[in-house]
Design a protein around this motif. Sequence first.
Motif, PDB file in Angstrom:
ATOM      1  N   ASP A   1       1.392   6.847  13.079  1.00  7.21           N
ATOM      2  CA  ASP A   1       2.043   6.796  11.770  1.00  7.21           C
ATOM      3  C   ASP A   1       1.327   7.760  10.831  1.00  7.21           C
ATOM      4  OD1 ASP A   1       2.640   5.863   8.999  1.00  7.21           O
ATOM      5  OD2 ASP A   1       3.755   4.309  10.068  1.00  7.21           O
ATOM      6  N   SER A   2       2.076   8.458  10.036  1.00  7.98           N
ATOM      7  CA  SER A   2       1.479   9.481   9.162  1.00  7.98           C
ATOM      8  C   SER A   2       1.059   8.947   7.800  1.00  7.98           C
ATOM      9  CB  SER A   2       2.477  10.634   8.968  1.00  7.98           C
ATOM     10  OG  SER A   2       3.676  10.150   8.378  1.00  7.98           O
ATOM     11  N   ALA A   3       1.136   7.626   7.599  1.00  9.30           N
ATOM     12  CA  ALA A   3       0.811   7.053   6.288  1.00  9.30           C
ATOM     13  C   ALA A   3      -0.663   7.272   5.945  1.00  9.30           C
ATOM     14  CB  ALA A   3       1.141   5.567   6.277  1.00  9.30           C
ATOM     15  N   ASP A   4      -0.918   7.385   4.666  1.00  8.65           N
ATOM     16  CA  ASP A   4      -2.283   7.558   4.154  1.00  8.65           C
ATOM     17  C   ASP A   4      -2.836   6.179   3.815  1.00  8.65           C
ATOM     18  OD1 ASP A   4      -4.622   8.463   3.093  1.00  8.65           O
ATOM     19  OD2 ASP A   4      -3.765   9.058   1.179  1.00  8.65           O
ATOM     20  N   PHE A   5      -3.509   5.548   4.775  1.00  9.33           N
ATOM     21  CA  PHE A   5      -3.991   4.186   4.583  1.00  9.33           C
ATOM     22  C   PHE A   5      -5.317   4.151   3.830  1.00  9.33           C
ATOM     23  CE2 PHE A   5      -1.791   3.961   8.819  1.00  9.33           C
ATOM     24  CZ  PHE A   5      -0.670   3.292   8.354  1.00  9.33           C
ATOM     25  N   ALA A   6      -5.426   3.220   2.897  1.00  9.05           N
ATOM     26  CA  ALA A   6      -6.715   2.951   2.268  1.00  9.05           C
ATOM     27  C   ALA A   6      -7.572   2.062   3.154  1.00  9.05           C
ATOM     28  CB  ALA A   6      -6.501   2.269   0.913  1.00  9.05           C
ATOM     29  N   LEU A   7      -6.907   1.315   4.060  1.00  9.03           N
ATOM     30  CA  LEU A   7      -7.607   0.355   4.900  1.00  9.03           C
ATOM     31  C   LEU A   7      -6.736   0.037   6.111  1.00  9.03           C
ATOM     32  CD1 LEU A   7      -9.993  -1.785   5.152  1.00  9.03           C
ATOM     33  CD2 LEU A   7      -8.407  -3.396   4.063  1.00  9.03           C
TER      34      LEU A   7
ATOM     35  N   LEU B   1      -1.575  -3.715  -3.713  1.00 12.03           N
ATOM     36  CA  LEU B   1      -1.732  -3.731  -2.263  1.00 12.03           C
ATOM     37  C   LEU B   1      -0.365  -3.790  -1.586  1.00 12.03           C
ATOM     38  CD1 LEU B   1      -4.587  -6.396  -1.953  1.00 12.03           C
ATOM     39  CD2 LEU B   1      -4.865  -3.912  -1.801  1.00 12.03           C
ATOM     40  N   GLU B   2      -0.217  -3.018  -0.510  1.00 11.95           N
ATOM     41  CA  GLU B   2       1.052  -3.046   0.222  1.00 11.95           C
ATOM     42  C   GLU B   2       0.786  -2.825   1.711  1.00 11.95           C
ATOM     43  OE1 GLU B   2       5.377  -0.754   0.493  1.00 11.95           O
ATOM     44  OE2 GLU B   2       3.827  -0.024  -0.875  1.00 11.95           O
ATOM     45  N   LEU B   3       1.340  -3.697   2.545  1.00  8.64           N
ATOM     46  CA  LEU B   3       1.281  -3.496   3.982  1.00  8.64           C
ATOM     47  C   LEU B   3       2.394  -2.522   4.344  1.00  8.64           C
ATOM     48  CD1 LEU B   3       0.038  -4.232   6.713  1.00  8.64           C
ATOM     49  CD2 LEU B   3       1.697  -6.091   6.889  1.00  8.64           C
ATOM     50  N   THR B   4       2.025  -1.284   4.633  1.00  6.00           N
ATOM     51  CA  THR B   4       3.028  -0.243   4.828  1.00  6.00           C
ATOM     52  C   THR B   4       3.330   0.051   6.292  1.00  6.00           C
ATOM     53  OG1 THR B   4       1.301   1.440   4.671  1.00  6.00           O
ATOM     54  CG2 THR B   4       2.478   0.879   2.649  1.00  6.00           C
ATOM     55  N   ALA B   5       2.465  -0.403   7.206  1.00 10.87           N
ATOM     56  CA  ALA B   5       2.718  -0.142   8.630  1.00 10.87           C
ATOM     57  C   ALA B   5       2.036  -1.206   9.469  1.00 10.87           C
ATOM     58  CB  ALA B   5       2.209   1.242   9.021  1.00 10.87           C
ATOM     59  N   TRP B   6       2.696  -1.542  10.574  1.00 10.34           N
ATOM     60  CA  TRP B   6       2.146  -2.516  11.509  1.00 10.34           C
ATOM     61  C   TRP B   6       2.411  -2.019  12.922  1.00 10.34           C
ATOM     62  CZ3 TRP B   6       5.857  -5.963  14.176  1.00 10.34           C
ATOM     63  CH2 TRP B   6       5.235  -6.715  15.180  1.00 10.34           C
ATOM     64  N   ALA B   7       1.411  -2.141  13.809  1.00 11.87           N
ATOM     65  CA  ALA B   7       1.568  -1.732  15.202  1.00 11.87           C
ATOM     66  C   ALA B   7       0.722  -2.644  16.084  1.00 11.87           C
ATOM     67  CB  ALA B   7       1.133  -0.278  15.388  1.00 11.87           C
ATOM     68  N   PRO B   8       1.115  -2.833  17.340  1.00  9.19           N
ATOM     69  CA  PRO B   8       0.361  -3.708  18.239  1.00  9.19           C
ATOM     70  C   PRO B   8      -0.871  -3.053  18.849  1.00  9.19           C
ATOM     71  CG  PRO B   8       2.332  -2.913  19.336  1.00  9.19           C
ATOM     72  CD  PRO B   8       2.411  -2.430  17.921  1.00  9.19           C
ATOM     73  N   THR B   9      -1.013  -1.739  18.701  1.00 11.68           N
ATOM     74  CA  THR B   9      -2.192  -1.045  19.219  1.00 11.68           C
ATOM     75  C   THR B   9      -2.677  -0.020  18.201  1.00 11.68           C
ATOM     76  OG1 THR B   9      -0.990   0.780  20.271  1.00 11.68           O
ATOM     77  CG2 THR B   9      -1.272  -1.244  21.570  1.00 11.68           C
ATOM     78  N   VAL B  10      -3.935   0.358  18.339  1.00 11.99           N
ATOM     79  CA  VAL B  10      -4.505   1.364  17.445  1.00 11.99           C
ATOM     80  C   VAL B  10      -3.790   2.698  17.620  1.00 11.99           C
ATOM     81  CG1 VAL B  10      -6.570   2.756  17.021  1.00 11.99           C
ATOM     82  CG2 VAL B  10      -6.762   0.274  17.196  1.00 11.99           C
ATOM     83  N   GLY B  11      -3.516   3.059  18.863  1.00 13.71           N
ATOM     84  CA  GLY B  11      -2.854   4.333  19.114  1.00 13.71           C
ATOM     85  C   GLY B  11      -1.511   4.441  18.427  1.00 13.71           C
ATOM     86  N   GLU B  12      -0.745   3.360  18.457  1.00 15.14           N
ATOM     87  CA  GLU B  12       0.567   3.378  17.814  1.00 15.14           C
ATOM     88  C   GLU B  12       0.448   3.454  16.301  1.00 15.14           C
ATOM     89  OE1 GLU B  12       3.656   0.685  19.765  1.00 15.14           O
ATOM     90  OE2 GLU B  12       1.812   0.085  20.797  1.00 15.14           O
TER      91      GLU B  12
ATOM     92  N   LEU C   1      -1.915   2.052  -6.116  1.00 14.93           N
ATOM     93  CA  LEU C   1      -1.453   1.311  -4.952  1.00 14.93           C
ATOM     94  C   LEU C   1      -2.291   1.680  -3.736  1.00 14.93           C
ATOM     95  CD1 LEU C   1       0.680  -0.586  -3.666  1.00 14.93           C
ATOM     96  CD2 LEU C   1       1.997   1.491  -3.146  1.00 14.93           C
ATOM     97  N   ARG C   2      -2.784   0.659  -3.061  1.00 10.71           N
ATOM     98  CA  ARG C   2      -3.572   0.889  -1.859  1.00 10.71           C
ATOM     99  C   ARG C   2      -2.751   0.462  -0.649  1.00 10.71           C
ATOM    100  NH1 ARG C   2      -7.277  -0.564  -5.837  1.00 10.71           N
ATOM    101  NH2 ARG C   2      -8.984   0.937  -6.058  1.00 10.71           N
ATOM    102  N   ARG C   3      -2.485   1.417   0.219  1.00 14.77           N
ATOM    103  CA  ARG C   3      -1.647   1.167   1.396  1.00 14.77           C
ATOM    104  C   ARG C   3      -2.507   0.665   2.557  1.00 14.77           C
ATOM    105  NH1 ARG C   3       0.376   5.671  -1.213  1.00 14.77           N
ATOM    106  NH2 ARG C   3       2.584   5.501  -1.798  1.00 14.77           N
ATOM    107  N   ILE C   4      -2.001  -0.350   3.220  1.00 16.07           N
ATOM    108  CA  ILE C   4      -2.751  -1.003   4.296  1.00 16.07           C
ATOM    109  C   ILE C   4      -1.965  -0.905   5.598  1.00 16.07           C
ATOM    110  CG2 ILE C   4      -3.619  -3.238   5.133  1.00 16.07           C
ATOM    111  CD1 ILE C   4      -4.122  -3.950   2.186  1.00 16.07           C
ATOM    112  N   GLY C   5      -2.669  -0.583   6.669  1.00 11.74           N
ATOM    113  CA  GLY C   5      -2.095  -0.590   8.006  1.00 11.74           C
ATOM    114  C   GLY C   5      -2.654  -1.774   8.779  1.00 11.74           C
TER     115      GLY C   5
END
Length: 217
Positions: A46-52, A31-42, A5-9
């Motif tokens: 998130d502590s998720a380990d994103f593949a992309l 593939l899974e969209l695991t996090a979404w934020a309106p800015t890069v900083g936000e 599984l590849r986690r995507i932010g």
Amino acid sequence: MQNGLRRIGLVEDHESVALGLRAMLVDEADLELTAWAPTVGELLADSADFALVVLDLRLADGTSPKANVEALHDAGLEVLIFTGGENPYLVRSAARAGVLGVIRKSEPAAKVVEALRVAASGGHVMTTDWAAAIDADPDLPDVGLSPRQREVLALYASGEKVTRVARLTGLAEQTVNDYLNRIRRKYAEAGRPAPTKTDLYKRAVEDGWLPIPHYGE
């Protein structure tokens, strides 16, 4: 990552886009969209380990594509641009920062998913739009306008008078004129002089603060 599984932010300031992308991936086992934020900083909070990380070119916080890509790279993350715009200057700025590719939001869902799969595996997503922007665009130096300066530039260069810009921004007319003088000075120092209102319009289009005009449509 378990079971391949590849986690995507996602960095995107429109909720409908985030929901749409999540829906595209709901039936994808890898593939899974695991996090979404309106800015890069936000997103980086998130502590998720994103593949992309999927990044929109232009965000409401006024950050530049180059700065956003560099911040994500500093965090050890690869980036794919996902944009509804066709501004070649912003595309080139992101490309110079080392993204894996650029995919338009208008592409069919299957093509978007495949681009995500390739990029999440570390591959480059080569599109004709991206190649054309890289090949044809001049190397324009960044003048470093603040978000407020960009707001004043976009309004004034689009045709508004100083009095109208002042009303729309809540600034005094003299303050608007001071901003315009600073903006002109920054462009001149960058070797991209803009002494007239028409010149300011051209610079605003070049840097992506105003859309590229499409004549005859």
